[in-house]
Design a protein around this motif. Structure first.
Motif, short mmCIF file in Angstrom:
data_model
loop_
_atom_site.label_atom_id
_atom_site.label_comp_id
_atom_site.label_asym_id
_atom_site.label_seq_id
_atom_site.Cartn_x
_atom_site.Cartn_y
_atom_site.Cartn_z
N THR A 134 0.91 -1.38 -0.07
CA THR A 134 -0.08 -0.06 -0.05
C THR A 134 0.86 1.29 -0.10
O THR A 134 2.18 1.08 0.20
N ILE A 178 -2.10 2.42 -4.20
CA ILE A 178 -3.01 1.42 -3.72
C ILE A 178 -3.23 1.69 -2.19
O ILE A 178 -2.42 1.63 -1.37
N ASP A 179 -4.73 1.86 -2.00
CA ASP A 179 -4.92 2.38 -0.50
C ASP A 179 -5.30 0.92 0.24
O ASP A 179 -5.08 -0.13 -0.61
N ILE A 180 -5.33 0.90 1.67
CA ILE A 180 -5.41 -0.23 2.41
C ILE A 180 -6.49 -0.90 1.95
O ILE A 180 -6.63 -2.21 1.95
N ALA A 183 -5.98 -2.93 -1.05
CA ALA A 183 -5.03 -3.99 -1.12
C ALA A 183 -5.80 -5.13 -0.40
O ALA A 183 -5.26 -6.20 -0.69
N SER A 238 -6.89 6.97 -5.37
CA SER A 238 -6.11 7.84 -4.39
C SER A 238 -6.16 9.23 -4.81
O SER A 238 -6.11 10.12 -3.85
#
Length: 540
Positions: free
Chosen positions: A383, A387-389, A392, A435
């Motif tokens: 992340t 790529i956010d949490i 992911a 994002s």
């Protein structure tokens, strides 16, 4: 209140809307400028539609008095049905080759009616792109308008500074451009020497068109097909099955009409992956902790699930469902020929609607494995940059395996399954711009369209290189570059083309999820050289 038309003596309009309709219908764009509606923007900005392109030039002949996109489109459709020189009728072809992301080409049979419909749509879309570029050129006050009739392939260009050179492939004398049949007008238009990169990209984007009405009709038809198929499958199948919808439609990177859909059907039974002594990208499958015995007939004496047995049984289920009398939509399907190593059961689904081409549907037997492979077998999804949490976490929930055979000799070749990260691919691509609201997906779509144009221009030299290779490249490209703001789109696209050309020249594109796996290993060297020449030609 009576409103008078500023272009004629008609003065019986009761509302501004009526006046606007009158101007649009009677004074759209005359050569003397009387049809130009004055801008109502208080800031003095003109919209593209307010800019009159007085002379839209036909790309095939000297006629240059078209006042609208529709006039040019009708002229091209009537007078230049796309022979190589633009003077004769377009040759009709009954089939089109389609390259699947992983499995090779599959023929798609189209009737002449379907071909004519798709050509009409393509001609119209490209005309929109050409007119858009001319409008933008006038809006910026650019002195170099696009003279397509002089820039087209095989034509002698006018003397002017060379801002965009021919790629080596275009200048080869072994195969003249006029000897190559062109599948659509877009391939002809997009193969000319664009004045600059920005206009080239504008034309590419102008050709990426998915009509909303047609898209909705096709999607609803396929969804209904799959829903009805699932009902029949629940009754016929002796294995509990679940569905994964994958492919470019579902990750929102489709660049053409919705005529191809991929569906994975996997057994709803807990299974485990064994990567011991397996080549990169492959594994063996064994039964997990479950009392379910539905897959026991396809398990060998060592406890491993045999892919050939599973595939054969699943194909039998698909065929029984397709031919079942209760599945009425199955009567409009045709089973397509497939290579023995292909993991897909491929159908051609006729919508039963005039002027609508059939849809290619892949039904792929698969096994779902919960969780994510160990780091020595697959990379960890990091992340951070893009790529956010939540994305992911969703991506690593599971992976799948399909019955694609390993192409080389191996002691366990009859037990190897190809690892598929279709679920993770869909989640990452779908949310690539989440994002920062950037242009990652747009860059990917343009690269896909460039690849399609290269293949259409010379299909004999481009057979193995496909969208799957681009997808693996672009995911890694996202990781190594941070600024994907929309105003950086052209710069990022240039960098993407440069880096892609370098990777193809070296013959190596890493599988984003399994770095040890080179996805280009099956692409012949001659084909790679052709791809490199075309990509580098875009930037010269």
């Amino acid at each position: 209140m009576v409103i008078k038309c500023p272009n004629c003596d008609k003065n019986d309009f009761k509302s501004e809307r009526g006046l606007n309709c009158h101007i649009s219908r009677i004074h759209p764009s005359s050569a003397d400028g009387r049809g130009l509606r004055p801008s109502t923007d208080t800031r003095g900005r003109r919209d593209d539609k307010d800019i009159v392109v007085k002379d839209i030039t036909c790309p095939f002949c000297d006629k240059n008095d078209f006042k609208s996109e529709r006039g040019l489109s009708c002229h091209i459709t009537r007078m230049h049905r796309s022979s190589s020189d633009g003077k004769g009728p377009r040759p009709s072809t009954g089939t089109r080759d389609r390259k699947d992301d992983r499995d090779g080409a599959r023929p798609e049979t189209l009737t002449p009616r379907h071909e004519d419909h798709e050509r009409h749509n393509t001609d119209r879309d490209v005309v929109k792109g050409v007119a858009k570029v001319q409008r933008e050129s006038l809006q910026r006050g650019s002195p170099d308008n696009i003279l397509l009739k002089n820039d087209a392939v095989g034509a002698k260009p006018e003397s002017r500074p060379a801002k965009y050179k021919e790629s080596p492939k275009q200048s080869r004398t072994t195969e003249e451009p006029h000897d190559r049949p062109l599948s659509s007008l877009s391939n002809f238009i997009l193969s000319f020497n664009a004045p600059n990169f920005e206009k080239f990209v504008a034309m590419i984007e102008g050709s990426i068109v998915r009509p909303r009405e047609d898209s909705t009709l096709r999607t609803e038809s396929v969804n209904k097909f799959i829903d009805d198929l699932k009902v029949v499958m629940e009754r016929i199948s002796d294995i509990p099955l679940k569905l994964l919808k994958s492919g470019s439609y579902y990750d929102k990177t489709k660049i053409d009409y919705n005529n191809e859909f991929d569906f994975m059907f996997y057994a709803d039974i807990k299974m485990e992956a064994d990567f011991t002594n397996c080549p990169p990208g492959y594994c063996k499958i064994r039964k997990g902790v479950t009392v379910n015995k539905d897959l026991d007939p396809f398990i060998d004496r060592n406890g491993y699930l045999v892919p050939k047995l599973y595939k054969s049984h699943m194909f039998d289920i698909f065929e029984k469902c397709r031919t079942d009398p209760s599945f009425r939509k199955g009567r409009r399907t045709q089973l397509q020929d497939r290579k023995p190593e292909s993991p897909a059961y491929t159908l051609l689904f006729d919508l039963g609607i005039p002027d609508k081409s059939p849809i290619d549907i892949d039904l792929v037997p698969a096994i779902r494995i919960s969780g994510w492979p160990k780091t020595k077998d697959a990379r960890e999804i990091q992340t951070g940059k893009w790529i956010d949490i939540s994305t992911a976490k969703k991506a690593v929930e599971c992976f799948h395996v399909v019955t694609k055979q390993f192409p080389e000799a191996h002691p366990d070749i009859n037990l190897l399954w190809r690892v598929s990260f279709s679920h993770a691919e869909k989640e990452l691509i779908l949310h690539a711009d989440l994002s920062d609201k950037g242009c990652r997906k747009n860059v990917f779509k343009i690269l896909k369209k460039i690849k399609e144009n290269m293949k259409s221009k010379n299909p004999t030299e481009m057979d193995k290189f496909c969208s799957y290779h681009l997808k693996m490249f672009i995911l890694g490209f996202y990781d190594t570059h941070s600024d994907f703001s929309k105003d950086q789109k052209l710069d990022m696209l240039k960098k993407g083309i440069e880096e892609l050309a370098k990777c193809v020249r070296k013959g190596a594109i890493e599988n984003y999820f399994i770095p040890k796996d080179n996805v280009l290993q099956s692409v012949p060297e001659e084909e790679r050289r052709y791809v490199v020449r075309e990509l580098e030609g875009l930037l010269q």
